[in-house]
Structure formats: structure tokens, C-alpha cells
Design a protein around this motif. Structure first.
Motif, mmCIF file in Angstrom:
data_model
loop_
_atom_site.group_PDB
_atom_site.id
_atom_site.type_symbol
_atom_site.label_atom_id
_atom_site.label_comp_id
_atom_site.label_asym_id
_atom_site.label_seq_id
_atom_site.Cartn_x
_atom_site.Cartn_y
_atom_site.Cartn_z
ATOM 1 N N ILE A 82 0.841 -1.203 0.000
ATOM 2 C CA ILE A 82 0.000 0.000 0.000
ATOM 3 C C ILE A 82 0.873 1.249 0.000
ATOM 4 C CG2 ILE A 82 -1.621 1.370 1.381
ATOM 5 C CD1 ILE A 82 -2.942 -1.305 2.200
ATOM 6 N N VAL A 83 1.876 1.288 0.863
ATOM 7 C CA VAL A 83 2.770 2.446 0.932
ATOM 8 C C VAL A 83 3.470 2.657 -0.417
ATOM 9 C CG1 VAL A 83 4.890 3.335 1.987
ATOM 10 C CG2 VAL A 83 3.101 2.333 3.420
ATOM 11 N N LEU A 84 3.994 1.574 -0.988
ATOM 12 C CA LEU A 84 4.660 1.679 -2.297
ATOM 13 C C LEU A 84 3.704 2.156 -3.383
ATOM 14 C CD1 LEU A 84 6.945 -1.493 -2.431
ATOM 15 C CD2 LEU A 84 7.676 0.892 -2.591
ATOM 16 N N LEU A 85 2.490 1.622 -3.397
ATOM 17 C CA LEU A 85 1.533 1.984 -4.445
ATOM 18 C C LEU A 85 1.075 3.432 -4.320
ATOM 19 C CD1 LEU A 85 -0.474 -1.331 -4.600
ATOM 20 C CD2 LEU A 85 0.855 -0.311 -6.461
ATOM 21 N N VAL A 86 0.825 3.874 -3.113
ATOM 22 C CA VAL A 86 0.422 5.280 -2.930
ATOM 23 C C VAL A 86 1.563 6.205 -3.343
ATOM 24 C CG1 VAL A 86 -0.187 7.021 -1.201
ATOM 25 C CG2 VAL A 86 -1.341 4.802 -1.185
ATOM 26 N N ALA A 87 2.775 5.879 -2.911
ATOM 27 C CA ALA A 87 3.927 6.730 -3.237
ATOM 28 C C ALA A 87 4.207 6.746 -4.739
ATOM 29 C CB ALA A 87 5.165 6.252 -2.478
ATOM 30 N N THR A 88 4.272 5.567 -5.349
ATOM 31 C CA THR A 88 4.605 5.530 -6.776
ATOM 32 C C THR A 88 3.487 6.092 -7.639
ATOM 33 O OG1 THR A 88 3.868 3.214 -6.940
ATOM 34 C CG2 THR A 88 6.234 3.612 -6.568
ATOM 35 N N THR A 90 1.387 8.465 -6.807
ATOM 36 C CA THR A 90 1.438 9.923 -6.636
ATOM 37 C C THR A 90 2.587 10.524 -7.438
ATOM 38 O OG1 THR A 90 0.480 9.714 -4.428
ATOM 39 C CG2 THR A 90 1.621 11.780 -4.929
ATOM 40 N N LEU A 91 3.767 9.941 -7.317
ATOM 41 C CA LEU A 91 4.927 10.485 -8.028
ATOM 42 C C LEU A 91 4.781 10.370 -9.542
ATOM 43 C CD1 LEU A 91 7.819 9.228 -5.729
ATOM 44 C CD2 LEU A 91 6.948 11.571 -5.967
ATOM 45 N N MET A 92 4.281 9.241 -10.015
ATOM 46 C CA MET A 92 4.117 9.089 -11.468
ATOM 47 C C MET A 92 3.049 10.044 -12.002
ATOM 48 S SD MET A 92 4.807 5.063 -12.376
ATOM 49 C CE MET A 92 3.446 4.422 -11.461
ATOM 50 N N ALA A 93 2.000 10.265 -11.223
ATOM 51 C CA ALA A 93 0.952 11.201 -11.668
ATOM 52 C C ALA A 93 1.474 12.636 -11.689
ATOM 53 C CB ALA A 93 -0.267 11.084 -10.765
ATOM 54 N N LEU A 94 2.196 13.029 -10.637
ATOM 55 C CA LEU A 94 2.674 14.408 -10.552
ATOM 56 C C LEU A 94 3.843 14.682 -11.491
ATOM 57 C CD1 LEU A 94 2.478 14.980 -6.696
ATOM 58 C CD2 LEU A 94 0.905 15.823 -8.452
ATOM 59 N N TRP A 95 4.813 13.776 -11.549
ATOM 60 C CA TRP A 95 6.010 14.015 -12.343
ATOM 61 C C TRP A 95 5.820 13.725 -13.820
ATOM 62 C CZ3 TRP A 95 10.247 11.332 -8.904
ATOM 63 C CH2 TRP A 95 10.464 12.111 -7.760
ATOM 64 N N TYR A 96 4.989 12.741 -14.139
ATOM 65 C CA TYR A 96 4.902 12.290 -15.525
ATOM 66 C C TYR A 96 3.512 12.474 -16.124
ATOM 67 C CZ TYR A 96 9.415 10.492 -14.331
ATOM 68 O OH TYR A 96 10.711 10.408 -13.914
ATOM 69 N N GLY A 97 2.643 13.148 -15.417
ATOM 70 C CA GLY A 97 1.334 13.484 -15.959
ATOM 71 C C GLY A 97 0.463 12.292 -16.309
ATOM 72 N N ARG A 98 0.523 11.269 -15.496
ATOM 73 C CA ARG A 98 -0.299 10.080 -15.754
ATOM 74 C C ARG A 98 -1.714 10.333 -15.244
ATOM 75 N NH1 ARG A 98 2.939 4.699 -15.924
ATOM 76 N NH2 ARG A 98 1.084 3.920 -14.889
ATOM 77 N N TRP A 99 -2.489 11.095 -16.027
ATOM 78 C CA TRP A 99 -3.830 11.509 -15.614
ATOM 79 C C TRP A 99 -4.926 11.029 -16.560
ATOM 80 C CZ3 TRP A 99 -4.125 13.002 -10.867
ATOM 81 C CH2 TRP A 99 -3.059 13.669 -10.267
ATOM 82 N N SER A 100 -4.636 10.164 -17.498
ATOM 83 C CA SER A 100 -5.656 9.735 -18.456
ATOM 84 C C SER A 100 -6.740 8.916 -17.743
ATOM 85 C CB SER A 100 -5.020 8.894 -19.559
ATOM 86 O OG SER A 100 -4.732 7.595 -19.080
ATOM 87 N N PRO A 101 -7.876 8.713 -18.377
ATOM 88 C CA PRO A 101 -8.935 7.877 -17.773
ATOM 89 C C PRO A 101 -8.453 6.464 -17.455
ATOM 90 C CG PRO A 101 -9.803 9.080 -19.654
ATOM 91 C CD PRO A 101 -8.319 9.320 -19.634
ATOM 92 N N TRP A 102 -7.507 5.959 -18.249
ATOM 93 C CA TRP A 102 -7.009 4.610 -17.992
ATOM 94 C C TRP A 102 -6.246 4.556 -16.677
ATOM 95 C CZ3 TRP A 102 -9.909 2.083 -20.921
ATOM 96 C CH2 TRP A 102 -10.207 2.519 -22.206
ATOM 97 N N TYR A 103 -5.451 5.574 -16.425
ATOM 98 C CA TYR A 103 -4.739 5.615 -15.150
ATOM 99 C C TYR A 103 -5.706 5.893 -14.005
ATOM 100 C CZ TYR A 103 -0.488 5.618 -17.915
ATOM 101 O OH TYR A 103 0.502 5.276 -18.782
ATOM 102 N N ALA A 104 -6.752 6.660 -14.271
ATOM 103 C CA ALA A 104 -7.760 6.913 -13.234
ATOM 104 C C ALA A 104 -8.408 5.604 -12.792
ATOM 105 C CB ALA A 104 -8.809 7.897 -13.745
ATOM 106 N N ILE A 105 -8.642 4.704 -13.728
ATOM 107 C CA ILE A 105 -9.196 3.388 -13.376
ATOM 108 C C ILE A 105 -8.211 2.651 -12.468
ATOM 109 C CG2 ILE A 105 -9.809 1.102 -14.293
ATOM 110 C CD1 ILE A 105 -10.867 2.617 -16.804
ATOM 111 N N GLN A 106 -6.945 2.663 -12.846
ATOM 112 C CA GLN A 106 -5.929 1.992 -12.031
ATOM 113 C C GLN A 106 -5.838 2.604 -10.634
ATOM 114 O OE1 GLN A 106 -1.785 2.789 -12.812
ATOM 115 N NE2 GLN A 106 -1.277 0.626 -12.537
ATOM 116 N N TYR A 107 -5.784 3.933 -10.563
ATOM 117 C CA TYR A 107 -5.668 4.597 -9.261
ATOM 118 C C TYR A 107 -6.903 4.338 -8.400
ATOM 119 C CZ TYR A 107 -1.845 7.139 -11.566
ATOM 120 O OH TYR A 107 -0.695 7.474 -12.246
#
Length: 172
Positions: A82-88, A90-107
Motif C-alpha cells: 500500500i505504501v509503495l503503491l500510494v507513493a509511486t 502519486t509520483l508518477m501522476a505528478l512528475w509524468y502526468g499520468r492523468w488519463s482515464p485509464w490511469y484513473a481506473i488503475q488509481y
């Protein structure tokens, strides 16, 4: 004709574009590993260890104890995931703009898994252990019924986390 420094600069930019982004690859590796370890653990315990324990051990009490201890140890691993998933995430979304609907499903799947597992780790599991560890003279039909309800909730939570985890892996 271009000058040597201009060619060297162009060549450097070309090579830089071809080089992998090691930060992203590292984040993605730990993100995917956390999902795979969590989902794999659910499959291993729920699909392999539990059925064998209940079939091969001399009584249900022994099997329940083995599975209970296995799940208690697995909870520590899940907390790390859980800690790893929340951290990674968050960082991938903020640093690399992973905001598509597909990533929203994953998050969303990761968030739902984390909530479900946290409830089981902090509320359901400790209560089940308390009910199981109480002496036989304190075993009443009400306590047995409560244990059964908690066990059903825990089982449904694991199945839910397996489904969400599979979807999250698919969209990773």
C-alpha cells in the motif's frame, strides 16, 4: 554544412531521447511489483495454502490457525505494498502526468484495494483473532456467528482486492 559543435549537440539530443528514463522505470517497477506481490499473495494463500490446510491438517482449528497466522504475516506485506503503491502512483501522476482515464481506473482500483485491506487489517483481522483466541468456555453461538460474519467479510474483501488488483495490473 553544420558545424561540429552543432552536429555533436544534435547527436547528444538524439541519444538523450533514446535513453530510458531511469526514474520513471524505477517507479514503474516498484509500482508493478507491489501490485503483483499483493495479487500473487492473495492467489497463493486463498487458492493454494488455505484449501490444502483445510484438507490435510487434522482439524479445522489447526487449519484456521495456520491460515490466520499466514494472513497476519501477509498483512505486513500488504501494508508495504500500500505504501509503495500510494507513493509511486502519486509520483508518477505528478512528475509524468499520468492523468488519463485509464490511469484513473488503475488509481481508483488501488485506492479501493487499500481501503478494503486497511479495514481488514485494523478492524476485521484483530477482532477475528480475539474471537478465535478466547477460551472454549467463552465460545457462544453469538460469538461464532460474529466470527462467521467477519470471516465472510474478510473473504469477500480478498476476492474484491483480487479483482481490483487484476484490473490495476492490466492498466499499469
Amino acid at each position: 554544412m553544420e558545424s561540429a559543435p552543432a552536429v555533436a549537440s544534435s547527436l547528444y539530443l538524439l541519444i538523450a531521447d533514446l535513453m530510458p528514463n531511469w526514474t520513471f522505470l524505477t517507479l514503474h517497477f516498484f509500482h508493478t511489483m507491489a501490485l503483483v506481490v499483493w495479487v500473487g499473495g492473495i492467489i497463493a494463500i486463498g487458492g493454494i495454502v488455505a484449501p490444502i490446510a483445510f484438507r490435510e491438517l487434522p482439524n479445522r482449528s489447526s487449519a484456521g490457525k495456520v491460515i490466520g497466522l499466514s494472513l497476519q504475516r501477509f498483512d505486513v506485506l500488504v501494508a508495504i505494498c500500500i505504501v509503495l503503491l500510494v507513493a509511486t502512483s502519486t509520483l508518477m501522476a505528478l512528475w509524468y502526468g499520468r492523468w488519463s482515464p485509464w490511469y484513473a481506473i488503475q488509481y481508483t482500483c488501488i485506492a479501493l484495494m487499500s481501503i478494503s485491506a486497511t479495514v481488514c487489517m485494523t478492524i476485521v483481522g484483530p477482532r477475528m483473532r480475539n474471537l478465535r483466541s478466547s477460551s472454549t468456555e467463552h465460545q457462544t453461538p453469538d460469538r461464532a456467528a460474529e466470527f462467521d460474519r467477519l470471516h465472510q467479510f474478510s473473504t469477500l474483501s480478498m476476492q474484491f482486492n483480487l479483482a481490483c488488483g487484476t484490473v490495476a495490473i492490466l492498466f499499469s
